[in-house]
Design a protein around this motif. Structure first.
Motif, PDB file in Angstrom:
ATOM      1  N   GLY A  15     -29.698   3.532 -23.590  1.00  0.00           N
ATOM      2  CA  GLY A  15     -30.127   2.589 -24.620  1.00  0.00           C
ATOM      3  C   GLY A  15     -31.624   2.621 -24.867  1.00  0.00           C
ATOM      4  N   ASP A  16     -32.186   1.444 -25.086  1.00  0.00           N
ATOM      5  CA  ASP A  16     -33.619   1.343 -25.385  1.00  0.00           C
ATOM      6  C   ASP A  16     -34.488   1.714 -24.191  1.00  0.00           C
ATOM      7  N   ALA A  17     -33.941   1.573 -22.974  1.00  0.00           N
ATOM      8  CA  ALA A  17     -34.722   1.963 -21.792  1.00  0.00           C
ATOM      9  C   ALA A  17     -35.036   3.452 -21.830  1.00  0.00           C
ATOM     10  N   LEU A  18     -34.090   4.250 -22.302  1.00  0.00           N
ATOM     11  CA  LEU A  18     -34.330   5.691 -22.426  1.00  0.00           C
ATOM     12  C   LEU A  18     -35.469   5.968 -23.397  1.00  0.00           C
ATOM     13  N   LEU A  19     -35.501   5.253 -24.506  1.00  0.00           N
ATOM     14  CA  LEU A  19     -36.577   5.429 -25.481  1.00  0.00           C
ATOM     15  C   LEU A  19     -37.927   5.063 -24.870  1.00  0.00           C
ATOM     16  N   ASP A  20     -37.949   4.012 -24.079  1.00  0.00           N
ATOM     17  CA  ASP A  20     -39.195   3.619 -23.405  1.00  0.00           C
ATOM     18  C   ASP A  20     -39.640   4.697 -22.418  1.00  0.00           C
ATOM     19  N   ALA A  21     -38.668   5.291 -21.701  1.00  0.00           N
ATOM     20  CA  ALA A  21     -38.993   6.344 -20.738  1.00  0.00           C
ATOM     21  C   ALA A  21     -39.617   7.541 -21.448  1.00  0.00           C
ATOM     22  N   ILE A  22     -38.983   7.960 -22.538  1.00  0.00           N
ATOM     23  CA  ILE A  22     -39.505   9.109 -23.291  1.00  0.00           C
ATOM     24  C   ILE A  22     -40.874   8.799 -23.868  1.00  0.00           C
ATOM     25  N   ASP A  23     -41.028   7.621 -24.424  1.00  0.00           N
ATOM     26  CA  ASP A  23     -42.315   7.238 -25.023  1.00  0.00           C
ATOM     27  C   ASP A  23     -43.439   7.304 -23.993  1.00  0.00           C
ATOM     28  N   ALA A  78     -35.529  24.746 -18.225  1.00  0.00           N
ATOM     29  CA  ALA A  78     -36.976  24.834 -18.059  1.00  0.00           C
ATOM     30  C   ALA A  78     -37.378  26.066 -17.251  1.00  0.00           C
ATOM     31  N   LEU A  79     -36.633  26.354 -16.180  1.00  0.00           N
ATOM     32  CA  LEU A  79     -36.940  27.523 -15.363  1.00  0.00           C
ATOM     33  C   LEU A  79     -36.757  28.805 -16.169  1.00  0.00           C
ATOM     34  N   GLY A  80     -35.740  28.830 -17.008  1.00  0.00           N
ATOM     35  CA  GLY A  80     -35.484  30.004 -17.824  1.00  0.00           C
ATOM     36  C   GLY A  80     -36.557  30.265 -18.871  1.00  0.00           C
ATOM     37  N   ARG A  81     -37.354  29.254 -19.179  1.00  0.00           N
ATOM     38  CA  ARG A  81     -38.418  29.398 -20.164  1.00  0.00           C
ATOM     39  C   ARG A  81     -39.797  29.465 -19.525  1.00  0.00           C
ATOM     40  N   GLY A  82     -39.816  29.634 -18.227  1.00  0.00           N
ATOM     41  CA  GLY A  82     -41.062  29.944 -17.540  1.00  0.00           C
ATOM     42  C   GLY A  82     -42.038  28.809 -17.349  1.00  0.00           C
ATOM     43  N   PHE A  83     -41.566  27.558 -17.371  1.00  0.00           N
ATOM     44  CA  PHE A  83     -42.471  26.446 -17.108  1.00  0.00           C
ATOM     45  C   PHE A  83     -43.012  26.538 -15.683  1.00  0.00           C
ATOM     46  N   THR A  84     -44.272  26.192 -15.526  1.00  0.00           N
ATOM     47  CA  THR A  84     -44.918  26.246 -14.205  1.00  0.00           C
ATOM     48  C   THR A  84     -44.462  25.091 -13.325  1.00  0.00           C
ATOM     49  N   TYR A  85     -44.290  23.922 -13.942  1.00  0.00           N
ATOM     50  CA  TYR A  85     -43.873  22.716 -13.219  1.00  0.00           C
ATOM     51  C   TYR A  85     -42.672  22.108 -13.927  1.00  0.00           C
ATOM     52  N   VAL A  86     -41.755  21.569 -13.112  1.00  0.00           N
ATOM     53  CA  VAL A  86     -40.567  20.911 -13.657  1.00  0.00           C
ATOM     54  C   VAL A  86     -40.417  19.567 -12.948  1.00  0.00           C
ATOM     55  N   GLY A  87     -40.420  18.497 -13.733  1.00  0.00           N
ATOM     56  CA  GLY A  87     -40.277  17.164 -13.163  1.00  0.00           C
ATOM     57  C   GLY A  87     -38.921  16.567 -13.459  1.00  0.00           C
ATOM     58  N   VAL A  88     -38.548  15.561 -12.685  1.00  0.00           N
ATOM     59  CA  VAL A  88     -37.348  14.768 -12.963  1.00  0.00           C
ATOM     60  C   VAL A  88     -37.782  13.311 -13.079  1.00  0.00           C
ATOM     61  N   PHE A  89     -37.080  12.588 -13.971  1.00  0.00           N
ATOM     62  CA  PHE A  89     -37.530  11.247 -14.322  1.00  0.00           C
ATOM     63  C   PHE A  89     -36.317  10.422 -14.729  1.00  0.00           C
ATOM     64  N   ASN A  90     -36.189   9.217 -14.170  1.00  0.00           N
ATOM     65  CA  ASN A  90     -35.033   8.370 -14.480  1.00  0.00           C
ATOM     66  C   ASN A  90     -35.101   7.826 -15.903  1.00  0.00           C
ATOM     67  N   ASP A  91     -33.927   7.565 -16.475  1.00  0.00           N
ATOM     68  CA  ASP A  91     -33.885   7.020 -17.833  1.00  0.00           C
ATOM     69  C   ASP A  91     -34.218   5.529 -17.866  1.00  0.00           C
TER      70      ASP A  91
END
Length: 344
Positions: A15-23, A78-91
């Motif tokens: 829901g809106d929490a996901l939008l806040d996370a992305i923002d 992300a790994l397939g596109r060669g990103f140097t760092y990959v993070g994980v983040f809750n919604d």
């Protein structure tokens, strides 16, 4: 500052929490590539993301694959596109300004660190959710500082046992070496398992107190009665079996069984006994299936038995009323044993 980082958010009816996370992520400087992996949501949250954040890359699972299955497709992308760092983040999390830069700077300055983890706070910022993760000699895991007032005690950077899956940043090469989250965990303690594997491979894990995140704890799991109990009973034995060598396992296992018995009784008191028993049953089946995993992890570990034990907290998890009885009995028994030893 140029930063080649992707942040993966698993979503289930956020829901809106996901939008806040992305923002909060697209407001970072520099801006990462945000990836949302949707676990078959039915609340229209993905349509809202497409409308509000067209730069976000969206991966849609056809079913709910839990946290691990809700993160891995994004990490693989992300790994397939060669990103140097990959993070994980809750919604259901929101990052403060400077969050990503703090984590990335730490990884850039310390090549021995495989993952940097955040200071995760309650939604109102007054209490801690996690200041890194711990694993005990009772085979139990807990977030460092959880529930404590944020009064400055956890304001110093330090290496910790594990990184919280709520908000952390991995070195991409680390994930390529040790693999991703194990999807048999589905949810809970998959971050402990991955942290253990990262430790076995020789990397450090460090806590960055200036990388601050606010988190609404348990927003998703609270929707299903007994879910947390089932997952806990299923997954803790997996962490222990996959990552602890036999000699040390023989020392920890009796304590672990005692704690599991007490936690099962506690579950029955809360009318979640069935969830606990089905969790135990699933754990037994998975332990049989995971024998090869255990062999692969331990045979390639660069740590000695003593180094592995040194990673563990030699005590019970704090602030756990469901373990108070066992804690009291154990400490009384230990006190009597020490007294008898001195008297001899």
């Amino acid at each position: 500052m140029t930063l080649h980082a992707a942040i993966v958010i698993p979503n289930l009816n956020g829901g809106d929490a996901l939008l806040d996370a992305i923002d909060s992520l697209v407001s970072q400087d520099p801006v990462p590539q945000v990836v949302v992996v949707d676990n078959a949501s039915t609340d229209g949250s993905i349509s809202k993301v497409r409308s509000a954040f067209p730069s976000v890359h969206i991966i849609e699972n056809s079913t709910n694959r839990g946290y691990a299955g809700g993160v891995n497709p994004g990490v693989q992308w992300a790994l397939g596109r060669g990103f140097t760092y990959v993070g994980v983040f809750n919604d259901d999390a929101v990052a403060q300004r400077g969050w990503l830069q703090e984590l990335a700077t730490t990884l850039a300055q310390r090549p021995d660190v495989g993952v940097a983890t955040s200071k995760v706070l309650s939604a109102d910022g007054t209490r801690l959710d996690s200041a890194g993760d711990c694993f005990t000699t009772w085979g139990l895991a807990f977030p460092r500082g959880r529930g404590e007032v944020d009064d400055g005690r956890y304001d110093s950077p330090t290496d910790v046992f594990g990184a919280s899956g709520a908000a952390c940043l991995f070195r991409a090469d680390t994930l390529r070496a040790v693999g991703l989250f194990d999807e048999d965990f589905f949810a809970y303690f998959e971050d402990i398992d991955l942290s253990f594997r990262i430790r076995h491979a020789g990397w450090q894990i460090t806590y960055c107190p200036k990388a601050r995140v606010h988190h609404v704890m348990g927003m998703t799991s609270s929707r299903s009665h007994g879910f947390t109990t089932h997952q806990t009973m299923k997954n803790l034995p997996l962490v222990l079996y996959r990552n602890v060598p036999t000699r040390l396992l023989c020392k920890i296992a009796p304590r672990f069984v005692l704690s599991q018995l007490l936690l099962t009784c506690w579950a029955f008191r809360r009318h979640q006994g069935r969830a606990a028993l089905t969790g135990h049953g699933r754990a037994v089946r998975l332990l049989v299936e995971k024998r090869k995993d255990r062999e692969n992890i331990l045979s390639t570990s660069v740590l000695s038995l003593g180094q592995i034990e040194a990673l563990m907290v030699p005590d019970f998890p704090p602030h756990r009323p469901d373990l108070d009885l066992l804690r009291a009995v154990w400490r009384k028994a230990s006190s009597m044993t020490n007294r008898n030893t001195r008297d001899r």
